[in-house]
Scaffold this active site. Structure first.
Site, PDB file in Angstrom:
ATOM      1  N   LYS A 250       0.840  -1.194   0.000  1.00  0.00           N
ATOM      2  CA  LYS A 250       0.000   0.000   0.000  1.00  0.00           C
ATOM      3  C   LYS A 250       0.881   1.252   0.000  1.00  0.00           C
ATOM      4  CE  LYS A 250      -3.343   2.447   2.834  1.00  0.00           C
ATOM      5  NZ  LYS A 250      -4.127   2.452   4.058  1.00  0.00           N
TER       6      LYS A 250
ATOM      7  N   GLU B 113      10.900  -4.598   3.633  1.00  0.00           N
ATOM      8  CA  GLU B 113      10.961  -6.001   3.228  1.00  0.00           C
ATOM      9  C   GLU B 113      10.550  -6.171   1.766  1.00  0.00           C
ATOM     10  OE1 GLU B 113       9.500  -4.734   5.875  1.00  0.00           O
ATOM     11  OE2 GLU B 113       9.691  -6.018   7.641  1.00  0.00           O
TER      12      GLU B 113
ATOM     13  N   GLY C  87      -4.377  -1.835   5.280  1.00  0.00           N
ATOM     14  CA  GLY C  87      -3.671  -3.020   4.772  1.00  0.00           C
ATOM     15  C   GLY C  87      -4.329  -4.324   5.183  1.00  0.00           C
ATOM     16  N   ARG C  88      -4.698  -4.438   6.462  1.00  0.00           N
ATOM     17  CA  ARG C  88      -5.246  -5.712   6.946  1.00  0.00           C
ATOM     18  C   ARG C  88      -6.691  -5.932   6.505  1.00  0.00           C
ATOM     19  NH1 ARG C  88      -3.822  -2.110  10.679  1.00  0.00           N
ATOM     20  NH2 ARG C  88      -5.367  -1.219  12.094  1.00  0.00           N
TER      21      ARG C  88
ATOM     22  N   GLU D  11      -3.477  -5.853  15.442  1.00  0.00           N
ATOM     23  CA  GLU D  11      -3.054  -4.555  14.914  1.00  0.00           C
ATOM     24  C   GLU D  11      -4.201  -3.546  15.032  1.00  0.00           C
ATOM     25  OE1 GLU D  11      -1.584  -3.799  10.701  1.00  0.00           O
ATOM     26  OE2 GLU D  11       0.319  -4.202  11.664  1.00  0.00           O
TER      27      GLU D  11
ATOM     28  N   HIS E  86      -2.496 -32.339  19.626  1.00  0.00           N
ATOM     29  CA  HIS E  86      -1.324 -33.132  20.000  1.00  0.00           C
ATOM     30  C   HIS E  86      -0.136 -32.252  20.324  1.00  0.00           C
ATOM     31  CE1 HIS E  86      -3.366 -36.861  18.881  1.00  0.00           C
ATOM     32  NE2 HIS E  86      -3.922 -36.129  17.921  1.00  0.00           N
TER      33      HIS E  86
ATOM     34  N   LYS F 238      10.450   0.154  13.332  1.00  0.00           N
ATOM     35  CA  LYS F 238      10.914   0.395  11.958  1.00  0.00           C
ATOM     36  C   LYS F 238      11.983   1.484  11.952  1.00  0.00           C
ATOM     37  CE  LYS F 238       6.546  -0.524   9.511  1.00  0.00           C
ATOM     38  NZ  LYS F 238       5.488   0.080   8.722  1.00  0.00           N
TER      39      LYS F 238
END
Ligand code: F6P
Length: 541
Positions: A202, A208, A264-265, A350, A381, A507
């Protein structure tokens, strides 16, 4: 919430303290009263440690918060993301599939419609059914989605979950992390002449994504003998920052837009979901939007007592603010939903991981619990021991799918039987006397010691969500359900669900640390612990 509202919840919790779920579940008609359906989803809340009176208290608190006015303001496009002064219109991304009058502003709808058309053209070009006027490489067999957070989790979940709806034209890969191991793996495994790289960001400033994007752009170029022009036809960007994408070298014709009014999410419904459309085709992607729109319509019209997102939000608030657990576990009983816990982690944590109101005052109650989980039965398990007998109570959200997409009936019956059994075991437990009656051998002391260890306290809450089948529609509905649940909780907790200032500090610090780590640049401004760790790393490289 107000102190007085919290006090009302506390009073209900005190009244319920002596009532075990065994007793609550046995109440006549409880299952029917605590089970609701919307479209392809059914939710059973009957295993929550709540009763009708407590639910009424929660509903009254929700009404006092005027959640439905807040909801309408969101759908209308009011600037409810106050810290960023933006509207919040992910619901407009699927409004074309809604049966209700659309409230979102017209200019927004026009942009969304034209972007969907461009996505369709691009999908056609990649699937080889037309060139769609897109200047793209042909013969694509693999797509790499380079993006992180919301530019990865939603698309990855949807592609994985909808494997059975895939058209089979392309294989999809995801590259969120800056960790070069996966980047190197992908470059080794894929053919640059047959790979399409989607740079999804965005902001188009995410370290990254830009770093991996640059590495893959060079890999594409060297795979085309340095012919950048040919290589660039393997690159598409999705971003709200078209300028930055262009500066990166992707012409506007291959940049699909995102907008400030979509977080974004909450963005899988936008061109951020391009990889999903490439995997399942545009009709499938539209069906995914339709499922979400159905949930939007339900959220907009159902009274709170039948409104699934509201009920999910209220039971979450009940668990967190009246009963107290600090974490919540999500366990999908479907391998294709393995990414659901990670998706919900970002969506919930977030959005709701805040401690002040938009006015800057401290909230009165605790906010988001830690969201975590894994698929069942694997989870049984691994960590279910702690959920059954550990000292902390962790509410669980089970997600099951009624109709499998395979014919292995016995497998599916065993899967669902396990899911139902775990919920029952959490709720009912096993008393000391029951365990003692089962302990046949040894002295009385030995039998009692063993029985104590084999006692399950029970009274551990869970909600069960059932999807009729795992389809684009039901997945769309499931994700929209959680988006709206988060929205209602944000209203109740008095926080802005649509900003994420908490990710900024790290950041900024990473930017300062990088030169010290890479070149030994002067790190005097860094703290002593960080400097020592940099030294430890540098001494070995
Ligand atoms: O760092 C958090 C975050 O901003 C998320 O909110 C977002 O989904 C992710 O980074 C990726 O951001 P972008 O799409 O701008 O690269």
């Amino acid at each position: 919430m107000l102190e007085a509202q919290l006090a009302r919840l506390a009073a209900d919790a005190a009244r319920l303290r002596t009532r075990h779920l065994r007793e609550l579940i046995a109440e006549p008609g409880r299952s029917a009263r605590y089970t609701h359906r919307a479209g392809p989803l059914l939710i059973d809340f009957s295993r929550q440690r709540i009763d009708d009176a407590a639910l009424e208290t929660l509903g009254a608190i929700a009404e006092e918060s005027r959640w439905s006015d807040a909801r309408d303001a969101m759908f209308r496009g009011d600037a409810i993301n106050t810290s960023e002064k933006r509207p919040v219109l992910h619901t407009a991304l699927r409004a074309s599939e809604s049966r209700l009058p659309i409230l979102a502003p017209r200019n927004v709808l026009v942009e969304i419609a034209s972007t969907l058309e461009r996505m369709g053209a691009l999908v056609e070009a990649v699937h080889g059914s037309g060139d769609g006027g897109v200047d793209l490489a042909r013969g694509i067999t693999d797509v790499v989605n380079v993006g992180i957070g919301g530019s990865d989790l939603g698309p990855r979940l949807a592609v994985e979950a909808l494997r059975n709806a895939a058209t089979g034209h392309v294989r999809c890969h995801f590259l969120p992390n800056v960790d070069g191991h996966r980047t190197a793996d992908l470059m080794r495994a894929l053919d640059p002449k047959k790979t399409l790289v989607l740079l999804v960001s965005k902001s188009f400033t995410t370290q990254e994504t830009l770093l991996n994007g640059g590495v893959l752009r060079d890999w594409l170029a060297s795979g085309h003998d340095g012919d950048r022009n040919a290589a660039d036809k393997h690159l598409v960007a999705v971003s709200a920052n078209v300028e930055a994408a262009r500066a990166f070298g992707i012409p506007a014709g291959r940049v699909l837009p995102m907008w400030d009014f979509v977080g974004g999410r909450y963005s899988v419904w936008s061109a951020v979901g391009l990889v999903v459309a490439l995997a399942i085709g545009m009709p499938g992607f539209r069906a995914f939007l339709r499922g979400a729109a159905q949930m939007d319509d339900h959220f907009r019209t159902a009274p709170w007592r039948e409104n699934l997102p509201v009920l999910l939000a209220l039971t979450g608030v009940w668990n967190r603010n009246a009963l107290g657990p600090a974490s919540e576990c999500v366990v999908p009983y479907h391998d294709y939903l393995a990414e659901l816990p990670s998706f919900l982690q970002q969506l919930e944590m977030e959005s709701l991981g805040k401690q002040v109101t938009p006015e800057g005052t401290r909230v009165a109650q605790r906010t988001v619990p830690v969201i975590w989980g894994n698929v069942g039965t694997n989870a049984q398990h691994a960590f279910f021991q702690a959920l059954h007998q550990g000292t902390d109570v962790v509410p669980v959200e089970f997600v099951g799918v009624v109709k499998p997409a395979h014919g292995l009936r016995a497998n599916h019956d065993a899967l669902l039987a396990n899911m139902l059994a775990q919920g029952a075991a959490f709720a009912l437990g096993k008393t000391f006397d029951e365990a003692l009656a089962e302990a046949k051998d040894g002295s009385d002391a030995e039998r009692r010691a063993l029985a104590a260890q084999r006692t399950f306290p029970g009274n551990r809450p869970s909600t069960t969500i059932l999807l009729d089948a795992l389809t684009p529609e039901s997945l769309g509905a499931l994700l929209a359900l959680h988006e709206h649940k988060v929205f209602v909780q944000a209203v109740l907790w008095g926080v802005n669900a649509f900003d994420q200032w908490g990710v900024e500090l790290g950041k900024t610090l990473a930017k300062a640390i990088e030169p010290a780590l890479a070149d030994g640049a002067d790190g005097q401004r860094l703290d002593a612990s960080t400097r020592a760790l940099i030294e430890a790393i540098r001494s070995q490289t």
